[in-house]
Design an enzyme around this catalytic site. Structure first.
Site, PDB file in Angstrom:
ATOM      1  N   ASP A  30      -5.842  18.396 -15.933  1.00 56.05           N
ATOM      2  CA  ASP A  30      -6.178  17.028 -16.317  1.00 56.05           C
ATOM      3  C   ASP A  30      -5.684  16.851 -17.753  1.00 56.05           C
ATOM      4  O   ASP A  30      -6.250  17.415 -18.689  1.00 56.05           O
ATOM      5  CB  ASP A  30      -7.699  16.817 -16.205  1.00 56.05           C
ATOM      6  CG  ASP A  30      -8.118  15.373 -16.514  1.00 56.05           C
ATOM      7  OD1 ASP A  30      -7.384  14.688 -17.250  1.00 56.05           O
ATOM      8  OD2 ASP A  30      -9.178  14.945 -16.019  1.00 56.05           O
ATOM      9  N   TYR A  53     -15.067  16.246 -17.346  1.00 51.61           N
ATOM     10  CA  TYR A  53     -15.486  14.869 -17.173  1.00 51.61           C
ATOM     11  C   TYR A  53     -16.584  14.790 -16.090  1.00 51.61           C
ATOM     12  O   TYR A  53     -16.420  15.335 -14.991  1.00 51.61           O
ATOM     13  CB  TYR A  53     -14.268  14.022 -16.772  1.00 51.61           C
ATOM     14  CG  TYR A  53     -14.589  12.579 -16.610  1.00 51.61           C
ATOM     15  CD1 TYR A  53     -14.937  11.808 -17.705  1.00 51.61           C
ATOM     16  CD2 TYR A  53     -14.566  11.979 -15.365  1.00 51.61           C
ATOM     17  CE1 TYR A  53     -15.254  10.470 -17.561  1.00 51.61           C
ATOM     18  CE2 TYR A  53     -14.880  10.642 -15.210  1.00 51.61           C
ATOM     19  CZ  TYR A  53     -15.221   9.894 -16.310  1.00 51.61           C
ATOM     20  OH  TYR A  53     -15.544   8.582 -16.161  1.00 51.61           O
ATOM     21  N   ARG A 107       0.847  -1.205   0.000  1.00 51.44           N
ATOM     22  CA  ARG A 107       0.000   0.000   0.000  1.00 51.44           C
ATOM     23  C   ARG A 107       0.879   1.251   0.000  1.00 51.44           C
ATOM     24  O   ARG A 107       0.552   2.268  -0.590  1.00 51.44           O
ATOM     25  CB  ARG A 107      -0.976   0.007   1.186  1.00 51.44           C
ATOM     26  CG  ARG A 107      -1.774   1.299   1.287  1.00 51.44           C
ATOM     27  CD  ARG A 107      -3.122   1.187   2.007  1.00 51.44           C
ATOM     28  NE  ARG A 107      -3.152   0.315   3.145  1.00 51.44           N
ATOM     29  CZ  ARG A 107      -2.609   0.602   4.342  1.00 51.44           C
ATOM     30  NH1 ARG A 107      -1.983   1.742   4.543  1.00 51.44           N
ATOM     31  NH2 ARG A 107      -2.674  -0.267   5.325  1.00 51.44           N
ATOM     32  N   LYS A 165      -7.072   5.640 -20.117  1.00 55.79           N
ATOM     33  CA  LYS A 165      -7.345   6.095 -21.481  1.00 55.79           C
ATOM     34  C   LYS A 165      -6.108   5.923 -22.382  1.00 55.79           C
ATOM     35  O   LYS A 165      -5.704   4.811 -22.632  1.00 55.79           O
ATOM     36  CB  LYS A 165      -7.841   7.537 -21.429  1.00 55.79           C
ATOM     37  CG  LYS A 165      -8.903   7.805 -20.338  1.00 55.79           C
ATOM     38  CD  LYS A 165     -10.196   7.061 -20.550  1.00 55.79           C
ATOM     39  CE  LYS A 165     -11.130   7.093 -19.349  1.00 55.79           C
ATOM     40  NZ  LYS A 165     -11.522   8.408 -18.860  1.00 55.79           N
TER      41      LYS A 165
HETATM   42  C1  LIG Z   1     -11.999   8.927 -17.669  1.00 55.27           C
HETATM   43  C2  LIG Z   1     -11.586  10.253 -17.199  1.00 55.27           C
HETATM   44  C3  LIG Z   1     -11.387  10.511 -15.840  1.00 55.27           C
HETATM   45  C4  LIG Z   1     -11.642   9.447 -14.790  1.00 55.27           C
HETATM   46  O1  LIG Z   1     -10.754   8.384 -14.901  1.00 55.27           O
HETATM   47  P1  LIG Z   1     -11.112   6.855 -14.483  1.00 55.27           P
HETATM   48  O2  LIG Z   1      -9.857   6.131 -14.790  1.00 55.27           O
HETATM   49  O3  LIG Z   1     -12.281   6.430 -15.322  1.00 55.27           O
HETATM   50  O4  LIG Z   1     -11.456   6.867 -13.043  1.00 55.27           O
HETATM   51  C5  LIG Z   1     -10.965  11.764 -15.482  1.00 55.27           C
HETATM   52  N1  LIG Z   1     -10.734  12.737 -16.401  1.00 55.27           N
HETATM   53  C6  LIG Z   1     -10.929  12.521 -17.720  1.00 55.27           C
HETATM   54  C7  LIG Z   1     -10.678  13.623 -18.686  1.00 55.27           C
HETATM   55  C8  LIG Z   1     -11.358  11.281 -18.153  1.00 55.27           C
HETATM   56  O5  LIG Z   1     -11.557  11.076 -19.465  1.00 55.27           O
END
Ligand SMILES: *Cc1c(COP(=O)(O)O)cnc(C)c1O
Length: 380
Positions: free
Chosen positions: A172, A100, A48, A197
């Site tokens: 982000d 998001y 962890r 992604k």
């Molecule tokens: C998918 C996404 C998230 C969240 O990520 P997860 O891995 O699904 O928890 C946050 N920001 C953006 C721009 C995303 O496309």
């Protein structure tokens, strides 16, 4: 030596398994680690807190983003949730209004109740940020390109304004990744990713990442938060992510090439009302995106003229999958209003242009001609 990003993607921090010299970094599937003696440690105690495979991911993403420390979490949402533990009741955060849906839900349904305040605004215009400034503002959180309207915010300009007020700039960077855009080099303090992604890239794992510009108090605080909450990236998923990142550049270039072809095809299509792709010269944010990034990515949103087309397209696509998520080698088609953005109130969605005629395409690495033929067939 300071290597090119292509080299950094393959080799990360250049560390390797000292005992075996394994070329593929090993999966240390162990919860705990043996201590040589009292007050002695190999550097690893309990997974962890630290795990060698996860540490390799953390060092790699820090190098790719040009930051000093990386942190890997079980999902992108976990990364954001951990990060927002640094704020206190009364703190105010300015947030891109086109973002998001899960992030919006996290802020509104979980963090708001602890007294953290959020203002959502169109951060592509700096005047909006200036207008929303409060005494208690502590940070600005942006997505650029934004999701799903592909708006571009000026990272350098925003970071400079934020710095002058002692705020943190959080970006982000999921849509462009460090292969195309490195916010820390433009002045941001914290970069985050849904590694699910593009970084992972194969629609086969969930992951989240944070990168902090400077070592120091903030990084130390986050290390404590990470090991205390425990939403960390598992060893096997760390390995999948490392493996995915090696081909990030190849995938993204091919995906972008396909995205351009599809965007141009959509432009000529009589069923289409509007296309949102920053690579197109007529896109509002094209110039800024060109300046602050080396690519435009492969996310293309578009609206159809007739709402009846939506049902037809979503039912009719065969090669393209009607599914949530993005960034992988497979082309996915999303209906934001019903899927990714369902938690955002309708008034806000209306204002943004996220309506019942909008679709979002995450373009994969298949043949662009096949993707186009699939769309063409579905529209007919
Ligand atoms: C998918 C996404 C998230 C969240 O990520 P997860 O891995 O699904 O928890 C946050 N920001 C953006 C721009 C995303 O496309």
């Amino acid at each position: 030596m300071n290597y090119h990003i292509d080299t950094k993607l393959v080799h990360g921090d250049h560390s390797y398994d000292q005992r075996t010299g394994a070329i593929s970094f090993p999966i240390y599937q162990s919860a705990t680690f043996r201590h040589p003696g009292l007050y002695e440690s190999t550097g690893f105690d309990y997974s962890r807190e630290t795990n060698p495979t996860r540490e390799k991911v953390e060092k790699t993403i820090a190098i790719l983003e040009g930051g000093s420390e990386g942190f890997a979490f079980s999902t992108g949402m976990a990364a954001i949730a951990n990060l927002f533990q640094i704020f206190l009741p009364g703190d105010h955060i300015i947030v891109s209004n086109d973002l998001y849906g899960g992030t919006y839900r996290l802020f509104e349904e979980l963090y708001k109740k602890y007294g953290i305040e959020f203002t959502y605004t169109d951060t592509s215009k700096i005047s909006n940020i200036v207008n929303d400034t409060r005494e208690s503002t502590k940070a600005i959180f942006i997505e650029t390109p934004s999701n799903p309207m592909m708006k571009i915010s000026n990272i350098r300009e925003i970071s400079e304004f934020a710095r002058s007020r002692d705020w943190l700039t959080i970006v982000d960077n999921t849509f462009l990744t460090p292969y195309y855009q490195r916010p820390i080099e433009l002045g941001a303090d914290i970069v985050l990713h849904s590694g699910t992604k593009f970084l992972g890239g194969h629609n086969d794992l969930l992951a989240g990442l944070l990168v902090i510009k400077d070592k120091g108090e903030l990084a130390e605080k986050l290390r404590v938060i990470q090991k205390t909450i425990g939403a960390v990236l598992a060893p096997f998923d760390s390995w999948l992510l490392l493996r995915g990142m090696k081909t990030l550049g190849l995938r993204m270039d091919k995906q972008q090439e396909n995205a351009f072809k599809i965007a141009h095809w959509l432009k000529e299509n009589r069923n289409i009302e509007e296309i949102y792709y920053p690579g197109l010269i007529e896109h509002e944010g094209h110039e800024i995106c060109r300046k602050q990034a080396s690519g435009f990515g492969s996310m293309v949103s578009f609206s159809v003229k007739d709402v009846n087309q939506i049902k037809k397209i979503l039912k009719g696509v065969q090669l393209i999958a009607f599914a949530e998520s993005l960034g992988g080698v497979e082309t996915l088609l999303t209906y934001p209003m019903v899927q990714t953005h369902a938690s955002i109130p309708k008034e806000i969605l209306d204002e943004l242009g996220v309506n019942d005629r909008l679709l979002r395409l995450s373009v994969g690495i298949e043949s662009a001609d096949d993707i186009i033929r699939d769309l063409e067939h579905a529209m007919r």
